[in-house]
Design a protein around this motif. Structure first.
Motif, PDB file in Angstrom:
ATOM      1  N   LEU A  46      20.390   4.878  19.331  1.00 27.31           N
ATOM      2  CA  LEU A  46      20.779   3.960  18.259  1.00 27.31           C
ATOM      3  C   LEU A  46      19.705   2.902  18.011  1.00 27.31           C
ATOM      4  O   LEU A  46      19.518   2.452  16.880  1.00 27.31           O
ATOM      5  N   GLY A  47      18.993   2.509  19.068  1.00 28.24           N
ATOM      6  CA  GLY A  47      17.891   1.569  18.902  1.00 28.24           C
ATOM      7  C   GLY A  47      16.782   2.159  18.049  1.00 28.24           C
ATOM      8  O   GLY A  47      16.214   1.477  17.189  1.00 28.24           O
ATOM      9  N   ARG A  48      16.474   3.446  18.276  1.00 28.02           N
ATOM     10  CA  ARG A  48      15.450   4.111  17.461  1.00 28.02           C
ATOM     11  C   ARG A  48      15.891   4.225  16.000  1.00 28.02           C
ATOM     12  O   ARG A  48      15.109   3.996  15.081  1.00 28.02           O
ATOM     13  N   VAL A  49      17.149   4.583  15.800  1.00 27.18           N
ATOM     14  CA  VAL A  49      17.677   4.703  14.440  1.00 27.18           C
ATOM     15  C   VAL A  49      17.652   3.344  13.743  1.00 27.18           C
ATOM     16  O   VAL A  49      17.225   3.227  12.588  1.00 27.18           O
ATOM     17  N   ALA A  50      18.082   2.308  14.453  1.00 25.66           N
ATOM     18  CA  ALA A  50      18.095   0.962  13.869  1.00 25.66           C
ATOM     19  C   ALA A  50      16.677   0.504  13.536  1.00 25.66           C
ATOM     20  O   ALA A  50      16.447  -0.087  12.474  1.00 25.66           O
ATOM     21  N   ARG A  51      15.739   0.801  14.416  1.00 20.18           N
ATOM     22  CA  ARG A  51      14.351   0.402  14.148  1.00 20.18           C
ATOM     23  C   ARG A  51      13.824   1.105  12.899  1.00 20.18           C
ATOM     24  O   ARG A  51      13.198   0.478  12.047  1.00 20.18           O
ATOM     25  N   PHE A  52      14.091   2.401  12.791  1.00 18.44           N
ATOM     26  CA  PHE A  52      13.634   3.142  11.617  1.00 18.44           C
ATOM     27  C   PHE A  52      14.254   2.582  10.341  1.00 18.44           C
ATOM     28  O   PHE A  52      13.560   2.339   9.355  1.00 18.44           O
ATOM     29  N   ALA A  73      15.271  -5.200  15.826  1.00 17.28           N
ATOM     30  CA  ALA A  73      15.682  -3.837  16.152  1.00 17.28           C
ATOM     31  C   ALA A  73      15.747  -3.621  17.664  1.00 17.28           C
ATOM     32  O   ALA A  73      16.555  -2.816  18.143  1.00 17.28           O
ATOM     33  N   GLN A  74      14.934  -4.353  18.425  1.00 16.26           N
ATOM     34  CA  GLN A  74      14.950  -4.204  19.875  1.00 16.26           C
ATOM     35  C   GLN A  74      16.237  -4.746  20.503  1.00 16.26           C
ATOM     36  O   GLN A  74      16.541  -4.429  21.656  1.00 16.26           O
ATOM     37  N   MET A  75      16.988  -5.543  19.764  1.00 14.14           N
ATOM     38  CA  MET A  75      18.249  -6.073  20.290  1.00 14.14           C
ATOM     39  C   MET A  75      19.356  -5.022  20.289  1.00 14.14           C
ATOM     40  O   MET A  75      20.332  -5.154  21.019  1.00 14.14           O
ATOM     41  N   VAL A  76      19.222  -3.986  19.479  1.00 16.67           N
ATOM     42  CA  VAL A  76      20.314  -3.018  19.302  1.00 16.67           C
ATOM     43  C   VAL A  76      20.706  -2.316  20.608  1.00 16.67           C
ATOM     44  O   VAL A  76      21.894  -2.252  20.930  1.00 16.67           O
ATOM     45  N   PRO A  77      19.757  -1.782  21.408  1.00 16.49           N
ATOM     46  CA  PRO A  77      20.197  -1.117  22.642  1.00 16.49           C
ATOM     47  C   PRO A  77      20.966  -2.032  23.591  1.00 16.49           C
ATOM     48  O   PRO A  77      21.982  -1.615  24.165  1.00 16.49           O
ATOM     49  N   SER A  78      20.507  -3.269  23.746  1.00 16.88           N
ATOM     50  CA  SER A  78      21.229  -4.156  24.657  1.00 16.88           C
ATOM     51  C   SER A  78      22.608  -4.522  24.106  1.00 16.88           C
ATOM     52  O   SER A  78      23.567  -4.679  24.871  1.00 16.88           O
TER      53      SER A  78
END
Length: 195
Positions: free
Chosen positions: A39-45, A76-81
């Motif tokens: 989800l972090g990768r998807v959010a970053r994209f 976007a880096q906040m999404v995984p946490s």
């Protein structure tokens, strides 16, 4: 082999893990971590793609400064946490102490990326200001650096307080007492050197 058979077989294997709670919790955490990273990768994209599209608009050229200073990367880096914070309750067989500890670690990462995002925002605002007519006569670089220093100090205090599960005010009062002792020692050292 059809999808329904695979799904039933997966449920049967997952149900067998009830006999091994530690393995069950470990697999749940690994699955949560994989989902969080995906989800972090998807959010970053999505965030970067939308920001680049908006940055092409002539009226929104300031978004390019935000992109250049990596504000959207930090967001976007906040999404995984965040996914880990809210997904810990879905992990089976995980003790409350483990949930609390892992939740604090994930919250500390969220705070870290928020602080870095605010620092990137300050850098972007400085870049935007540098292109104005006022920047030739009045520089605000010193003020921005001071604001970033204060931001990073308070961010570090809040992160440490989150990790040790204490109030940030307790750490601030401890730092105040420590600085008073350091000042007294420094004063005594200067007095002894004068003699």
């Amino acid at each position: 082999m059809d999808i329904q058979t695979v799904w039933l077989r997966t449920q049967e294997l997952w149900g067998m893990l009830d006999q091994h709670p530690v393995l069950h919790a470990g697999l749940g955490l690994v699955l949560l971590l994989v989902v969080a990273l995906a989800l972090g990768r998807v959010a970053r994209f999505v965030i970067l793609h939308m920001a680049k599209l908006l940055g092409r608009q002539p009226a929104m050229h300031w978004i390019v400064d935000l992109l250049h200073n990596k504000l959207f990367h930090r967001l976007a880096q906040m999404v995984p946490s965040l996914v880990i914070q809210f997904g810990l309750n879905l992990v089976p067989e995980l003790s409350n102490a483990s949930k609390h500890f892992l939740g604090n670690v994930a919250l500390a990462f969220t705070i870290l990326f928020q602080v870095l995002a605010l620092g990137a925002l300050l850098n972007a605002l400085l870049d935007i200001y540098a292109r104005t007519d006022h920047a030739r006569t009045r520089s605000i670089k010193g003020y921005v650096q001071l604001a970033k220093m204060i931001l990073y100090i308070f961010g570090a205090i809040i992160i440490v307080a989150t990790l040790i599960d204490r109030s940030p005010l307790l750490l601030l009062s401890g730092l105040g007492a420590m600085s008073a002792v350091i000042l007294l020692v420094y004063k005594d050292t200067l007095l002894s050197l004068d003699r």
